[in-house]
Design an enzyme around this catalytic site. Structure first.
Site, short mmCIF file in Angstrom:
data_model
loop_
_atom_site.label_atom_id
_atom_site.label_comp_id
_atom_site.label_asym_id
_atom_site.label_seq_id
_atom_site.Cartn_x
_atom_site.Cartn_y
_atom_site.Cartn_z
N GLU A 46 50.11 -40.69 38.25
CA GLU A 46 51.30 -41.33 38.83
C GLU A 46 51.86 -40.54 40.01
O GLU A 46 53.06 -40.30 40.11
CB GLU A 46 52.38 -41.52 37.75
CG GLU A 46 51.95 -42.50 36.67
CD GLU A 46 53.05 -42.85 35.68
OE1 GLU A 46 53.93 -42.01 35.45
OE2 GLU A 46 53.02 -43.98 35.15
N ASP A 69 50.26 -47.18 27.28
CA ASP A 69 51.47 -46.41 27.59
C ASP A 69 52.61 -46.72 26.62
O ASP A 69 53.53 -47.43 26.97
CB ASP A 69 51.92 -46.72 29.02
CG ASP A 69 53.08 -45.85 29.46
OD1 ASP A 69 53.38 -44.88 28.73
OD2 ASP A 69 53.66 -46.12 30.52
N GLU A 96 61.37 -46.16 25.02
CA GLU A 96 61.15 -46.74 26.35
C GLU A 96 60.79 -48.22 26.28
O GLU A 96 61.33 -49.03 27.01
CB GLU A 96 60.04 -45.95 27.08
CG GLU A 96 59.72 -46.52 28.45
CD GLU A 96 58.66 -45.69 29.19
OE1 GLU A 96 58.19 -44.68 28.65
OE2 GLU A 96 58.31 -46.08 30.33
O1 GCW Z 1 54.86 -45.00 31.59
C1 GCW Z 1 55.30 -43.95 32.20
C2 GCW Z 1 56.78 -43.86 32.08
C3 GCW Z 1 57.22 -42.76 33.01
C4 GCW Z 1 56.56 -41.48 32.51
C5 GCW Z 1 55.05 -41.66 32.43
C6 GCW Z 1 54.39 -40.46 31.81
C7 GCW Z 1 57.42 -39.27 32.76
O2 GCW Z 1 57.36 -45.08 32.43
O3 GCW Z 1 58.60 -42.67 32.98
O4 GCW Z 1 56.86 -40.41 33.35
O5 GCW Z 1 54.76 -42.77 31.66
O6 GCW Z 1 54.22 -40.45 30.61
O7 GCW Z 1 54.04 -39.54 32.54
#
Ligand code: GCW
Length: 689
Positions: free
Chosen positions: A307, A379, A407
């Site tokens: 990311e 995720d 989340e």
């Molecule tokens: O799916 C994503 C989350 C992010 C998170 C990421 C991760 C900390 O929406 O907020 O970042 O996973 O786990 O690195």
């Protein structure tokens, strides 16, 4: 009113009569060694808890009292002769770090309750265990308790971003850490350490894995640093020492999330190439500096090439090269790198990528590297199959990453209890070492462990939703002892949080235990669909809006059907499992219904085993989820007057909101399924609300 809620450390007295007499007889006098910082934590906890639990002030002794009927003794056999004389010392020394014994013994004509352990950390856990027994109202006259943590590492990951004092995916307010004011310590830090230690957590990563602002594009895109907020800067490290010592009193080691490009961001080098000698020297010096300040420092957590965070790919190196370079700096100090396996972006089906990237690297990571893997391949969705990596990396220290924060399960507004989900994950047979290799058996070796993404913030109740405190509690307890049942852990939490009234316990327990399945139903339709929510584009934007159109790749809806083909004819994800699991998932006949559309793209009117069609099951589940929330909300209403008004009203109001959300989600999902399939609901329930 307290500045913040005591959560499960309320220490309300729930007994009377003989039971209370016995508590007083054994615990009014306490003899505690004074040798280690952890023992100060023990003494402080007794001072807090015993007046409430006994209704009388305790006497703390520095030698064994001689003129009393009985007393409580807490110490290691090495530090307290009286303990060495009254328990089998070899049994104590056989316990792992963190393990403890609690024994009722007779010593010098007195009745004694001994809490002992081979390490001071074990004494903290033993003390909290005993206090828990009293909080629950258990007898303590004839105790013979032997406890050991199942895993060496039981770590909390804070996703706190010092730059904003925010918590990424946190729903309980801003970060409890007042970063600008460190090294000043707030009482709340100690309250947090107590909560964590009371459930056996022994590590905390203080800050977010996103240590630069993530870019939404590819991993090689430029990243933006949080100016002045790299915690590896010397001035920031110095500010952390007091906090780390405070956690040390509770047996909790401090860790930091670090940026792979720190040699550039903090060290001013022009590269972070893990093979570059200057880069390696920089990490060594930085780590030496940290251990001078924090001698029990735990190590680093790294999100690399994920990311938008920088990583070894920027230098054409792989994850092994990246992780091992940093691990080499930590190794002389006994520190560890937790290296995340959360990578996606280069494959159409993101589920396949982590395995493809990491499985070939099995056996190549240094001993002090742990590869940290989210429970599922996508995720933290409401329900996912277990990640294929757990069956595939037997030569690597593995870490299971669970999400305590909600989340994707209601974000602090919905009452969604995660323990049943975690149990499902822990019990899943990976076949990593033939049949009967459940996930929970993979973290028993040194260097492995389980981590949880935390859910606390500055709110009075810490977690946004009172009932979400149960997720933090349950995480610690299940990671300490994965064999303990969901019912047992849940009841313990309720007893300590709401008291022992049977109706209250039954009601709260039922709500918690049914909440997760309900959430899956109204959020996803329950057949294994992923990401039915809006994907926010801005950093930190709340993505909790039903929007199945947003990421069609995740659920594969088309006119002819729904689901994603992850069998051999599709992305091939299923084949990453060992054959018995791959076969089960590859065949539409044996694939469990809960994962059906995760693995298969099926016609809308495909008939399930009971004759119901796929689309009808999706409708039914969406409606069932909402009905279940209505029912659970009613159950909660039954507690009016039975628990304190503050918590009663808070949860009742959130239930109203949850029900509104669930209905909205149901409407969006069912209309979407209808729009695509053109198949009406047999019961004619679909209409705009
Ligand atoms: O799916 C994503 C989350 C992010 C998170 C990421 C991760 C900390 O929406 O907020 O970042 O996973 O786990 O690195």
């Amino acid at each position: 009113m307290n500045q913040y809620d005591d959560c499960w450390l309320r220490y309300s007295c729930v007994v009377e009569g003989e039971r209370l007499d016995s508590y007083r007889r054994w615990c009014t006098h306490a003899y505690v060694a004074e040798t280690a910082p952890e023992l100060n934590a023990v003494r402080d906890e007794l001072r807090r808890a015993l007046p409430e639990l006994l209704g009388t002030d305790p006497h703390l002794w520095q030698h064994p009292p001689t003129t009393v009927e009985g007393f409580l003794a807490i110490g290691t056999p090495a530090d307290m002769e009286m303990i060495a004389e009254s328990v089998p010392v070899d049994v104590v020394h056989d316990l792992d770090d963190g393990g403890f014994l609690i024994r009722s013994v007779s010593w010098d004509g007195m009745d004694c309750l001994v809490v002992t352990a081979p390490t001071d950390r074990g004494l903290v856990y033993g003390t909290f265990h005993l206090l828990r027994l009293m909080q629950i109202g258990e007898p303590i006259e004839e105790l013979s308790v032997r406890e050991e943590p199942a895993y060496e590492h039981r770590v909390l990951n804070q996703w706190d971003t010092p730059f904003h004092r925010s918590v990424e995916r946190g729903y309980g307010g801003e970060s409890i850490f007042d970063w600008e004011r460190l090294p000043d310590l707030r009482p709340r830090y100690e309250a947090y350490a107590r909560l964590l230690a009371s459930v056996g957590i022994n590590g905390i990563v203080l800050n977010n894995v996103n240590t630069t602002k993530p870019s939404r594009a590819s991993a090689n895109d430029a990243f933006e640093a949080f100016e002045g907020w790299q915690l590896l800067e010397s001035r920031r490290l110095e500010d952390l020492t007091g906090l780390a010592s405070m956690f040390r009193r509770y047996g909790i080691r401090t860790y930091l999330s670090v940026n792979f490009a720190s040699p550039m961001l903090v060290g001013g080098l022009d590269t972070a190439d893990p093979e570059n000698p200057d880069v390696r020297a920089w990490w060594r010096e930085k780590v030496d500096e940290i251990y001078d300040l924090i001698p029990d420092f735990g190590g680093f957590l790294v999100k690399a090439d994920s990311e938008g965070q920088p990583g070894p790919y920027d230098y054409d190196r792989d994850h092994v090269a990246g992780a091992n370079a940093i691990a080499a700096a930590l190794e002389p100090h006994g520190g560890r790198v937790w290296w995340r396996a959360f990578v996606y972006g280069s494959h159409e089906d993101r589920a396949v990528q982590a395995y493809e990237t990491f499985e070939p690297l099995d056996g190549a990571f240094a001993d002090n590297v742990t590869v940290q893997i989210k429970n599922g391949p996508v995720d933290f969705q409401p329900r996912e199959p277990v990640s294929t990596l757990f069956g595939a990396m037997s030569e690597t220290n593995l870490g299971l990453e669970l999400q305590i924060t909600g989340e994707y399960t209601g974000q602090g507004v919905h009452a969604t209890y995660h323990l049943p989900m975690w149990k499902e994950v822990l019990e899943f047979d990976t076949y990593a070492d033939g049949e009967d290799t459940p996930v929970r058996s993979l973290f028993e070796d040194d260097g492995a462990g389980i981590v949880g993404v935390g859910n606390v913030g500055e709110d009075h109740n810490w977690t946004g939703h009172y009932l979400a405190q149960a997720n933090l509690y349950a995480f610690g307890r299940v990671v300490w002892s994965p064999d303990r049942s969901t019912e047992a852990i849940t009841e313990e939490w309720i007893h300590q949080t709401f008291g022992t009234d049977e109706d209250v316990v039954d009601t709260v327990s039922e709500i918690l235990q049914h909440s997760w399945e309900a959430c899956i139903d109204y959020e996803t339709g329950g057949l294994g669909l992923m990401h039915m929510m809006h994907n926010g584009e801005e950093y930190l934007e709340n993505h909790y809006h039903p929007s199945p159109k947003e990421w069609p790749g995740y659920h594969g809806a088309s006119e002819d059907g729904i689901g994603v083909d992850r069998t051999e004819s599709g992305s091939g994800y299923a084949a990453q499992y060992p054959p018995p699991i791959a076969d089960r998932y590859n065949s539409v006949r044996t694939c469990p219904e809960k994962y059906l559309l995760f693995f298969h793209h099926l016609p809308w009117e495909y008939e399930l085993t009971d004759g119901t069609t796929v689309v009808q099951r999706l409708y039914d589940n969406c409606f069932a989820g909402v009905e279940e929330i209505e029912r659970l909300r009613e159950r909660w209403h039954g507690l009016d007057g039975a628990i304190d008004d503050r918590r009663y009203r808070h949860v009742a109001e959130r239930f109203d909101e949850q029900l509104a959300h669930a209905k909205r989600w149901r409407t969006v999902l069912t209309s979407y399924f209808y729009e695509y399939s053109g198949v009406p609901d047999e019961q004619g329930r679909i209409r705009d609300e």
